[in-house]
Design a protein around this motif. Structure first.
Motif, PDB file in Angstrom:
ATOM      1  N   LEU A 212       0.833  -1.204   0.000  1.00  0.00           N
ATOM      2  CA  LEU A 212       0.000   0.000   0.000  1.00  0.00           C
ATOM      3  C   LEU A 212       0.866   1.252   0.000  1.00  0.00           C
ATOM      4  CD1 LEU A 212      -2.713   1.471   0.261  1.00  0.00           C
ATOM      5  CD2 LEU A 212      -2.544   1.151   2.748  1.00  0.00           C
ATOM      6  N   VAL A 213       1.888   1.260   0.842  1.00  0.00           N
ATOM      7  CA  VAL A 213       2.781   2.426   0.909  1.00  0.00           C
ATOM      8  C   VAL A 213       3.537   2.594  -0.402  1.00  0.00           C
ATOM      9  CG1 VAL A 213       4.807   3.385   2.075  1.00  0.00           C
ATOM     10  CG2 VAL A 213       2.981   2.319   3.410  1.00  0.00           C
ATOM     11  N   MET A 214       3.891   1.482  -1.047  1.00  0.00           N
ATOM     12  CA  MET A 214       4.612   1.572  -2.309  1.00  0.00           C
ATOM     13  C   MET A 214       3.775   2.305  -3.362  1.00  0.00           C
ATOM     14  SD  MET A 214       5.916  -1.418  -4.917  1.00  0.00           S
ATOM     15  CE  MET A 214       4.298  -1.509  -5.693  1.00  0.00           C
ATOM     16  N   PHE A 215       2.488   1.963  -3.457  1.00  0.00           N
ATOM     17  CA  PHE A 215       1.635   2.623  -4.427  1.00  0.00           C
ATOM     18  C   PHE A 215       1.412   4.093  -4.082  1.00  0.00           C
ATOM     19  CE2 PHE A 215       0.377  -1.560  -6.028  1.00  0.00           C
ATOM     20  CZ  PHE A 215       0.289  -1.277  -7.385  1.00  0.00           C
ATOM     21  N   LEU A 216       1.198   4.383  -2.806  1.00  0.00           N
ATOM     22  CA  LEU A 216       1.013   5.780  -2.406  1.00  0.00           C
ATOM     23  C   LEU A 216       2.270   6.593  -2.680  1.00  0.00           C
ATOM     24  CD1 LEU A 216      -0.923   5.335   0.970  1.00  0.00           C
ATOM     25  CD2 LEU A 216      -1.855   5.937  -1.271  1.00  0.00           C
ATOM     26  N   SER A 217       3.425   5.987  -2.457  1.00  0.00           N
ATOM     27  CA  SER A 217       4.683   6.688  -2.714  1.00  0.00           C
ATOM     28  C   SER A 217       4.966   6.782  -4.206  1.00  0.00           C
ATOM     29  CB  SER A 217       5.842   5.970  -2.008  1.00  0.00           C
ATOM     30  OG  SER A 217       5.639   5.928  -0.614  1.00  0.00           O
ATOM     31  N   LEU A 218       4.603   5.749  -4.947  1.00  0.00           N
ATOM     32  CA  LEU A 218       4.837   5.739  -6.385  1.00  0.00           C
ATOM     33  C   LEU A 218       4.122   6.893  -7.071  1.00  0.00           C
ATOM     34  CD1 LEU A 218       6.225   4.043  -8.622  1.00  0.00           C
ATOM     35  CD2 LEU A 218       4.062   2.819  -8.873  1.00  0.00           C
ATOM     36  N   PHE A 219       2.944   7.222  -6.569  1.00  0.00           N
ATOM     37  CA  PHE A 219       2.175   8.327  -7.137  1.00  0.00           C
ATOM     38  C   PHE A 219       2.439   9.647  -6.413  1.00  0.00           C
ATOM     39  CE2 PHE A 219      -0.247   4.629  -8.522  1.00  0.00           C
ATOM     40  CZ  PHE A 219      -0.445   4.925  -9.860  1.00  0.00           C
ATOM     41  N   GLY A 220       3.390   9.650  -5.499  1.00  0.00           N
ATOM     42  CA  GLY A 220       3.763  10.886  -4.830  1.00  0.00           C
ATOM     43  C   GLY A 220       2.785  11.357  -3.779  1.00  0.00           C
ATOM     44  N   ILE A 221       1.876  10.506  -3.309  1.00  0.00           N
ATOM     45  CA  ILE A 221       0.876  10.913  -2.319  1.00  0.00           C
ATOM     46  C   ILE A 221       1.490  10.995  -0.924  1.00  0.00           C
ATOM     47  CG2 ILE A 221      -1.348  10.313  -1.282  1.00  0.00           C
ATOM     48  CD1 ILE A 221      -2.105   8.984  -3.896  1.00  0.00           C
ATOM     49  N   VAL A 222       2.370  10.056  -0.582  1.00  0.00           N
ATOM     50  CA  VAL A 222       3.102  10.105   0.683  1.00  0.00           C
ATOM     51  C   VAL A 222       4.592  10.063   0.372  1.00  0.00           C
ATOM     52  CG1 VAL A 222       1.240   8.998   1.972  1.00  0.00           C
ATOM     53  CG2 VAL A 222       3.068   7.594   1.003  1.00  0.00           C
ATOM     54  N   SER A 223       5.381  10.470   1.334  1.00  0.00           N
ATOM     55  CA  SER A 223       6.832  10.497   1.181  1.00  0.00           C
ATOM     56  C   SER A 223       7.464   9.838   2.396  1.00  0.00           C
ATOM     57  CB  SER A 223       7.329  11.942   1.054  1.00  0.00           C
ATOM     58  OG  SER A 223       7.080  12.659   2.246  1.00  0.00           O
ATOM     59  N   PRO A 224       8.719   9.383   2.291  1.00  0.00           N
ATOM     60  CA  PRO A 224       9.379   8.799   3.463  1.00  0.00           C
ATOM     61  C   PRO A 224       9.505   9.788   4.603  1.00  0.00           C
ATOM     62  CG  PRO A 224      10.905   9.103   1.631  1.00  0.00           C
ATOM     63  CD  PRO A 224       9.546   9.301   1.094  1.00  0.00           C
ATOM     64  N   LYS A 225       9.687  11.070   4.285  1.00  0.00           N
ATOM     65  CA  LYS A 225       9.754  12.093   5.332  1.00  0.00           C
ATOM     66  C   LYS A 225       8.442  12.190   6.088  1.00  0.00           C
ATOM     67  CE  LYS A 225      10.715  17.018   6.038  1.00  0.00           C
ATOM     68  NZ  LYS A 225      11.055  18.301   5.359  1.00  0.00           N
ATOM     69  N   PHE A 226       7.325  12.131   5.346  1.00  0.00           N
ATOM     70  CA  PHE A 226       6.011  12.188   5.976  1.00  0.00           C
ATOM     71  C   PHE A 226       5.786  10.970   6.876  1.00  0.00           C
ATOM     72  CE2 PHE A 226       1.590  10.767   5.840  1.00  0.00           C
ATOM     73  CZ  PHE A 226       0.929  11.869   6.364  1.00  0.00           C
ATOM     74  N   LEU A 227       6.165   9.779   6.401  1.00  0.00           N
ATOM     75  CA  LEU A 227       5.976   8.560   7.182  1.00  0.00           C
ATOM     76  C   LEU A 227       6.811   8.580   8.451  1.00  0.00           C
ATOM     77  CD1 LEU A 227       5.994   5.967   4.264  1.00  0.00           C
ATOM     78  CD2 LEU A 227       4.008   6.788   5.532  1.00  0.00           C
TER      79      LEU A 227
ATOM     80  N   SER B 171       9.164   3.372   0.515  1.00  0.00           N
ATOM     81  CA  SER B 171       8.770   4.699   0.053  1.00  0.00           C
ATOM     82  C   SER B 171       9.972   5.502  -0.429  1.00  0.00           C
ATOM     83  CB  SER B 171       8.050   5.446   1.178  1.00  0.00           C
ATOM     84  OG  SER B 171       7.716   6.760   0.788  1.00  0.00           O
ATOM     85  N   PHE B 172      11.085   5.384   0.273  1.00  0.00           N
ATOM     86  CA  PHE B 172      12.297   6.102  -0.127  1.00  0.00           C
ATOM     87  C   PHE B 172      12.806   5.627  -1.485  1.00  0.00           C
ATOM     88  CE2 PHE B 172      16.976   6.301  -0.203  1.00  0.00           C
ATOM     89  CZ  PHE B 172      17.153   7.671  -0.096  1.00  0.00           C
ATOM     90  N   MET B 173      12.649   4.329  -1.763  1.00  0.00           N
ATOM     91  CA  MET B 173      13.175   3.761  -3.004  1.00  0.00           C
ATOM     92  C   MET B 173      12.334   4.134  -4.225  1.00  0.00           C
ATOM     93  SD  MET B 173      14.243  -0.038  -1.646  1.00  0.00           S
ATOM     94  CE  MET B 173      14.627  -0.571  -3.305  1.00  0.00           C
TER      95      MET B 173
END
Length: 265
Positions: free
Chosen positions: A190-205, A250-252
Motif C-alpha cells: 500500500l505504501v509503495m503505491f502511495l509513494s509511487l504516485f507521490g501521495i506520501v513520502s518517506p519524510k512524511f511517514l 517509500s524512499f526507493m
C-alpha cells in the motif's frame, strides 16, 4: 493533510498528460478484467473443493492440538445438519480466492498499467511477488505462532468449563486471525503505491511515526482474539516492523528519488 492533497492532485495532473482511453473503453476494459477475475476465482473454488477435507484438516489442527494439550475432547460440534456442507463451501471459496489471487492481481495490474509510465511498469514483477509473498508470510505467522498461542491461552484460562466448540464459530475465528494478519502484512505494498504516485513520502511517514504506532496498537487490539496485552504486542510488533520497512520502500520508489537519479545519470 493539505500536503497530501496537493501531491495527489499533482500526480493526477501529471498522468492526465498521458494518452488515455474514453469512458466506454475504460468501462469495457474494467468489465473484461472483472470477468477474467471471476473465472479465475471459480476455477480456484473447484480446485480447492477437491481438497476441502484436507484443507479443513489443516484448519482444525490448531484447536485439536490445543484441546488435547489441556486434556479436553477434541471433536468439534455443529447445530444444523447443513452446517458442515456450508462450511466446506465457505473454506473452498476462501481457498479459491487465495489460489486465484496472483491471477486477479495481474488483472488489476493490466487495468492500471495504461496509466503508468514505461519505467513504472517494471514494478509488475516485484509487485506480484511481494504481494503474494507478504500475504502468505502473514498467514503463516498467524497459523504457526499467533493462533495456536491464543488458543492455548484461552483454553487454559477457562479450563474449569467444558468446551463445546461449534465448527462455524471456530472457522470464523480462524479466518479472522489468519486473513487479518495476511492483509496486515500488505502494508508495504500500500505504501509503495502511495509513494509511487507521490501521495506520501518517506519524510512524511517518519515524521508521523508516533501516530502510526498508536494506530498500529489500536488495530492490534481490535483484531487480536484475546484480551491480554502480550498477544496484542505479538500482533503489533510485526506491524511496526512492516511500517519501518514501508518507509524504506517509500524512499526507493518516491518520484523525488527517481528524479534525482535521472538527473545524476
Amino acid at each position: 493533510m493539505a500536503d497530501i492533497v496537493d501531491r495527489a492532485r499533482a500526480a493526477v495532473s501529471e498522468r492526465a498528460e498521458l494518452p488515455g482511453m474514453s469512458l466506454m473503453e475504460h468501462l469495457n476494459e474494467l468489465r473484461r478484467r472483472i470477468v477474467h477475475s471471476v473465472i479465475y476465482i471459480v476455477v480456484g473454488f473447484f480446485v480447492a473443493y477437491a481438497f476441502h477435507e484436507k484443507i479443513y484438516g489443516y484448519m482444525q489442527r490448531p484447536i485439536t492440538l490445543a484441546l488435547a494439550a489441556h486434556h479436553m475432547p477434541t471433536q468439534l460440534v455443529y447445530h444444523n445438519p447443513i452446517d458442515a456442507f456450508n462450511l466446506y463451501l465457505k473454506i473452498s471459496f476462501m481457498g479459491g480466492c487465495i489460489l486465484a489471487s496472483p491471477f486477479v492481481l495481474y488483472q488489476v495490474w493490466l487495468f492500471i498499467s495504461p496509466g503508468l509510465y514505461q519505467h513504472e511498469k517494471r514494478y509488475v514483477t516485484p509487485f506480484m511477488i511481494a504481494t503474494v509473498g507478504l500475504f502468505l508470510a502473514g498467514a503463516y505467522f498467524g497459523f504457526r505462532w499467533v493462533f495456536p498461542g491464543s488458543l492455548d491461552f484461552l483454553l487454559g484460562y477457562s479450563k474449569e468449563f467444558r468446551p463445546l466448540i461449534e465448527i462455524n464459530e471456530y472457522t470464523d475465528l480462524f479466518l479472522t486471525v489468519i486473513l487479518g494478519l495476511g492483509i496486515t502484512f500488505e502494508l508495504p505494498i500500500l505504501v509503495m503505491f502511495l509513494s509511487l504516485f507521490g501521495i506520501v513520502s518517506p519524510k512524511f511517514l517518519w515524521k508521523n511515526l508516533r501516530y502510526a504506532i498508536l494506530i498500529i496498537f489500536v488495530i492490534a487490539a481490535i483484531i487480536t482474539p484475546t484480551p491480554d496485552v502480550l498477544t496484542m504486542c505479538v500482533f503489533a510488533t510485526p506491524m511496526l516492523c512492516l511500517y519501518l520497512i514501508s518507509i524504506g520502500v517509500s524512499f526507493m520508489v518516491h518520484p523525488s528519488r527517481r528524479k534525482a537519479k535521472a538527473e545524476a545519470a
